[in-house]
Design a protein around this motif. Structure first.
Motif, PDB file in Angstrom:
ATOM      1  N   LEU A  40       0.857  -1.179   0.000  1.00 22.92           N
ATOM      2  CA  LEU A  40       0.000   0.000   0.000  1.00 22.92           C
ATOM      3  C   LEU A  40       0.894   1.231   0.000  1.00 22.92           C
ATOM      4  O   LEU A  40       1.536   1.546   1.007  1.00 22.92           O
ATOM      5  CB  LEU A  40      -0.915   0.003   1.231  1.00 22.92           C
ATOM      6  N   LYS A  44       1.143   4.923   0.145  1.00 27.75           N
ATOM      7  CA  LYS A  44       0.314   6.064   0.523  1.00 27.75           C
ATOM      8  C   LYS A  44       0.497   7.239  -0.425  1.00 27.75           C
ATOM      9  O   LYS A  44      -0.409   8.044  -0.610  1.00 27.75           O
ATOM     10  CB  LYS A  44       0.662   6.500   1.956  1.00 27.75           C
ATOM     11  N   ILE A  66      -1.459   6.646  -4.150  1.00 33.89           N
ATOM     12  CA  ILE A  66      -2.900   6.454  -4.275  1.00 33.89           C
ATOM     13  C   ILE A  66      -3.533   7.719  -4.850  1.00 33.89           C
ATOM     14  O   ILE A  66      -3.242   8.837  -4.422  1.00 33.89           O
ATOM     15  CB  ILE A  66      -3.541   6.084  -2.916  1.00 33.89           C
ATOM     16  N   THR A 121     -10.619   1.553  -3.203  1.00 33.76           N
ATOM     17  CA  THR A 121     -10.142   2.832  -3.738  1.00 33.76           C
ATOM     18  C   THR A 121     -11.312   3.731  -4.109  1.00 33.76           C
ATOM     19  O   THR A 121     -11.287   4.942  -3.866  1.00 33.76           O
ATOM     20  CB  THR A 121      -9.245   2.593  -4.963  1.00 33.76           C
ATOM     21  N   TYR A 173     -12.735   5.101  -0.853  1.00 31.05           N
ATOM     22  CA  TYR A 173     -11.866   6.148  -0.299  1.00 31.05           C
ATOM     23  C   TYR A 173     -11.996   7.444  -1.102  1.00 31.05           C
ATOM     24  O   TYR A 173     -11.960   8.544  -0.545  1.00 31.05           O
ATOM     25  CB  TYR A 173     -10.415   5.684  -0.284  1.00 31.05           C
ATOM     26  N   GLU A 209      -6.876   0.228   5.114  1.00 28.49           N
ATOM     27  CA  GLU A 209      -5.849   0.201   4.075  1.00 28.49           C
ATOM     28  C   GLU A 209      -5.115   1.532   3.971  1.00 28.49           C
ATOM     29  O   GLU A 209      -3.895   1.569   3.860  1.00 28.49           O
ATOM     30  CB  GLU A 209      -6.470  -0.181   2.724  1.00 28.49           C
ATOM     31  N   TYR A 210      -5.849   2.623   3.951  1.00 31.90           N
ATOM     32  CA  TYR A 210      -5.231   3.946   3.858  1.00 31.90           C
ATOM     33  C   TYR A 210      -5.827   4.844   4.936  1.00 31.90           C
ATOM     34  O   TYR A 210      -7.034   4.801   5.182  1.00 31.90           O
ATOM     35  CB  TYR A 210      -5.470   4.584   2.480  1.00 31.90           C
TER      36      TYR A 210
END
Length: 576
Positions: free
Chosen positions: A297, A299, A302, A342, A345, A366-367
């Protein structure tokens, strides 16, 4: 062993030889320059260090010079690599861990004694400790660090083979011995293994991989990277390093290296090539060891932007209209790896304003989104989706995001939250938007509750984007265009279908990055009527299409017609 090594004196005049004598001998032999010796003396005095350690560290002498000086000024023999037997065993009463720390090897002598091969046998503590542990006469000998390291590596390999045999005979059900755990910990802490694992991680980052798969098989270790949704083999370490590599990853993820019979999950935070990476680690036991999967992942990479993700046109406009509604449920569906998280988010980042309180319940988180209260479920202590949701509705949220609707209880609480004025976002594992309605009905959600709360259902897949550096235009046969109806999606200047070629930018695959193809079903009055009558998914889809919904397949064809992806990619992800 050579003949002259059979019966050396039990004690040799070597303990009294000082570093200064060794340095002077090397200087007299022309192996050490006088000015280097003087500089090393000053540094040794000022830093309270051993003179030989300073000379070796600064590269003024070599390991061979040091060994030759010791052999010349003492009666201890210098053993060559050919003097070491192929099979080296650990004498009873000693441990591999101690030998590794001491950088020493013990070899059998003919008269029931033991040779203790060290880089510097003047260390009386190691000699006395091993003599006491073995109960045998220990005779010092000199060895080069490289030769001793190779011998210790042979011991490690023989120990691994012995452990595998024991595990096979026991069926893998016996508890792991404490010394085995320490052995694994020692191997995982060695510099070559650390470099090996770091190299795999670095390769994954350079390749833009989303996952790393480390899989042990009989006689080999397999490493694969998932790049743009497709797995690719890469060069793997030798099979003998399997246990050490997997133990190293488990140590980094703070997992229990002694537990090799049950699945484990952990996280690693690491910085590679200037990037802050968060790795989700999962291990499961297999026939030939533990299989490890690491989800990378990044950061920093993304992208929380709908247009960049592939949302566009009327489909995006319909989705944003529903997202702006003050309450209700929006569901995102698709298989694992289809970009659902995604998309959620991205929706949350659009909703994330100072006037709105957002709470999420995820497994895993996840984020991290600034300004969003994110809860990680912990089933082992009873904190699951349902129990967390019951608590957070009392936290006065405006928007709630549920990582996944896994059961009826979670779905019912989500419905109740939507009815009481909250906007709820969640995911489901279904193949298309219309099929989600039937899945919720099958779970036990009442039809009238479903039609009252669900505002829209987004279904999506990810297709690989053509590499912009090497893609080439291609003319499709008229029969192909007619079969798939591509002409309907042609832009004003005609079809722009391209094919993948492959270049350095895309590692020869012809594709670089991914984008979403999607369909968004809005819960209109016509669709609600079908749901209340428990219509099959094809009838619900037909009704939604009559009201303007474009299917994933059609969205994919539109992107093919504009040269963004290929027909093969769209067919790969939409043909169930």
């Amino acid at each position: 062993m050579e003949a002259q090594l059979v019966s050396p004196p039990a004690e040799a005049a070597g303990d009294s030889v000082a570093d200064e004598q060794l340095a002077v001998w090397l200087s007299e032999q022309g192996r050490l320059r006088p000015e280097d010796l003087e500089r090393a003396r000053r540094l040794a005095r000022s830093e309270s260090l051993d003179l030989m350690a300073v000379l070796l560290r600064l590269g003024m002498i070599t390991d061979r010079d040091h060994a030759d000086a010791l052999a010349a000024l003492t009666e201890w023999p210098l053993l060559a690599e050919s003097d070491y037997p192929e099979l080296i065993e650990i004498p009873q009463g000693t441990s591999l861990r101690f030998l590794n720390e001491a950088r020493a090897v013990m070899l059998e002598a003919e008269d029931d004694g033991l040779w203790l091969v060290m880089t510097d046998p003047r260390d009386r503590f190691v000699r006395d400790a091993l003599q006491l542990a073995t109960g045998k006469t220990v005779r010092p000998a000199i060895g080069l660090p490289a030769d001793i390291g190779a011998a210790l590596e042979r011991i490690v390999r023989s120990e691994e083979s012995a452990e595998e045999s024991v595990a096979a005979e026991a069926g893998g059900d016996e508890d792991v011995r404490e010394e085995d755990v320490e052995h694994l910990r020692d191997m995982a802490s060695e510099a070559p293994i650390i470099r090996l694992v770091n190299l795999i991680l670095q390769r994954a980052v350079e390749s833009r991989a989303s996952d790393i798969h480390i899989e042990p098989f009989e006689g080999k270790l397999k490493v694969r990277l998932r790049i743009d949704g497709i797995l690719h083999d890469i060069d793997a370490p030798a099979a003998r390093s399997t246990a050490a590599v997997i133990s190293r990853i488990k140590i980094m993820a703070r997992l229990n290296i002694a537990e090799r019979r049950l699945p484990q999950d952990g996280r690693i935070k690491i910085r590679i090539q200037g990037k802050e990476l968060d790795l989700r680690v999962s291990t499961v036991p297999t026939m030939h060891g533990e299989s490890v999967v690491m989800r990378l992942l990044d950061k920093q990479s993304i992208v929380l932007d709908f247009e960049t993700l592939g949302f566009e046109g009327e489909g995006l406009a319909r989705f944003l209209r529903v997202l702006d509604m003050p309450h209700g449920i929006i569901l995102v569906t698709g298989p694992t790896g289809s970009g659902k998280s995604t998309s959620l988010y991205t929706a949350l980042s659009r909703l994330n304003t100072p006037e709105r309180k957002i709470l999420t319940v995820e497994d895993p988180v996840e984020y991290e989104l600034e300004g969003v209260n994110q809860i990680q479920v912990k089933p082992q202590i009873g904190l699951n989706f349902a129990s967390a949701l019951r608590s957070i509705v009392r936290q006065d949220p405006d928007t709630i995001m549920i990582g996944e609707m896994r059961d009826l209880e979670t779905a019912q609480i989500a419905v109740q939250s939507a009815l009481t004025g909250h906007l709820v976002l969640s995911t489901l594992h279904t193949n298309d938007a219309a099929g989600t309605v039937n899945r919720l009905l099958d779970m036990g959600v009442d039809d009238y509750m479903l039609t009252s709360t669900v505002n829209g259902i987004l279904a999506q897949r990810l297709v690989r984007k053509l590499c912009p550096h090497c893609r080439e235009p291609v003319e499709l046969l008229p029969e192909v265009c007619e079969e798939y109806g591509l002409e309907r999606f042609a832009p004003p200047d005609g079809l722009q279908v391209h094919r993948p070629v492959g270049c350095d930018e895309c590692a020869g695959t012809g594709y670089r990055g991914r984008l979403a193809i999607m369909e968004f079903l809005v819960m209109t009055d016509s669709v609600r009527s079908k749901v209340m009558n428990h219509a099959i998914s094809s009838d619900i889809e037909r009704s939604a299409r009559e009201e303007g919904m474009r299917t994933m397949y059609e969205d994919g064809l539109d992107k093919v017609a504009r040269g963004m992806t290929t027909l093969e990619e769209v067919l790969r992800v939409t043909q169930d």
